[in-house]
Enzyme design. Structure first.
Site, PDB file in Angstrom:
ATOM      1  N   SER A 212     -12.671  10.217  11.918  1.00 33.55           N
ATOM      2  CA  SER A 212     -12.487   8.886  12.512  1.00 33.55           C
ATOM      3  C   SER A 212     -13.837   8.375  12.986  1.00 33.55           C
ATOM      4  CB  SER A 212     -11.517   8.967  13.697  1.00 33.55           C
ATOM      5  OG  SER A 212     -11.503   7.773  14.450  1.00 33.55           O
TER       6      SER A 212
ATOM      7  N   TYR B  70      -8.024  11.905  22.152  1.00 32.62           N
ATOM      8  CA  TYR B  70      -8.045  11.647  20.708  1.00 32.62           C
ATOM      9  C   TYR B  70      -9.463  11.808  20.177  1.00 32.62           C
ATOM     10  CZ  TYR B  70      -7.619   9.083  16.279  1.00 32.62           C
ATOM     11  OH  TYR B  70      -7.649   8.723  14.956  1.00 32.62           O
TER      12      TYR B  70
END
Length: 266
Positions: free
Chosen positions: A157, A170
């Site tokens: 990501s 996250y």
């Protein structure tokens, strides 16, 4: 007599990006980025194995891709359960054939202020975003290593490199996946495997629906990203095909950012 080098031949080899005859396991593939990447690899010739936790939505996705003419089967199992992963991978290899490509895509998001973040949400993020990458990657690699070939693409990501308020856990999982990717390459590249990361920036996905609908956030994002817009999921396919094909035969431990320039701009 003109001598043509192998490198020059490769430059004109249109099969470099072909996935014909190869089998790709895509985790978290019943919807979103996973389904988009599965469709994309299938269109480049790969035989697709869709994985997800729940059989019903997985079967619906299989039927949709089959209607598009793709070669696709399902393999439902829980990627957070190591025993289930090992059994699931063994079944794929036994019933369908060797897994040549793994797209380690399964992931979840939880948002909350860090000082109020619950242990349950922390554990869920670690289980799905990190443990599952290790479990599936290891189980698939155990079959790839004796064959001396294989492609593993871990979905990282933009948050593998950056942080934003409300998603610190996250960010921690995606940073860990980045370094796990490097570790996998360090251990397995010598055996003929290529293990790389694909790192999406901000894309229009179901996971980001609320952010897309938030006009203030979208305005901030479009000003922050050099490309000036959200990404569309189909724009990840080219990078995934590259990392899954012979075109990336000497690329290892790399994290390919597909983020509209976000990580290179301040």
């Amino acid at each position: 007599m003109i001598q043509i080098t192998k490198a020059e031949i490769a430059m004109h080899d249109t099969t470099l990006f072909s996935l014909s005859g190869r089998r790709a396991l895509v985790t978290g593939a019943s919807r979103g980025i996973g389904l988009t990447l599965a469709r994309g690899l299938g269109r480049y010739g790969a035989k697709i194995v869709l994985n997800g936790r729940h059989p019903e939505p997985l079967e619906a996705s299989r039927a949709m891709l089959a209607d598009e003419g793709l070669d696709v089967v399902t393999a439902p199992f829980d990627v957070t359960d190591q025993d289930a992963v090992i059994a699931g991978v063994e079944k794929i290899e036994r019933e369908h054939g060797p897994i040549d490509i793994l797209i380690n895509n399964a992931g979840i998001q939880r948002r909350a202020p860090l000082d109020q973040f619950s242990r349950a949400d922390w554990d869920a993020l670690i289980a799905t975003n990190l443990n599952a990458v290790f479990f599936v990657g290891q189980a698939v690699a155990r079959h790839m290593l004796p064959r001396g070939r294989g492609k593993i693409v871990n979905i990282c990501s933009v948050q593998s490199e950056l942080a934003r308020p409300g998603i610190a856990p996250y960010t921690a999982t995606k940073g860990a996946v980045r370094n796990l990717t490097r570790g996998m390459a360090t251990d397995w590249a010598r055996h003929g495997l290529q293990i790389n990361g694909l790192a999406p920036g901000y894309f229009k996905t179901e996971m980001n629906e609320k952010l897309v609908a938030d006009q203030a956030f979208t305005q901030w994002l479009c000003q922050r990203i050099p490309a000036g817009r959200w990404g569309n999921m189909e724009e990840l396919v080219g990078a995934a095909v590259f990392l899954s094909s012979d075109a990336s035969s000497f690329v290892n431990g790399h994290v390919l950012m597909v983020d509209g320039g976000m990580t290179v701009s301040v």
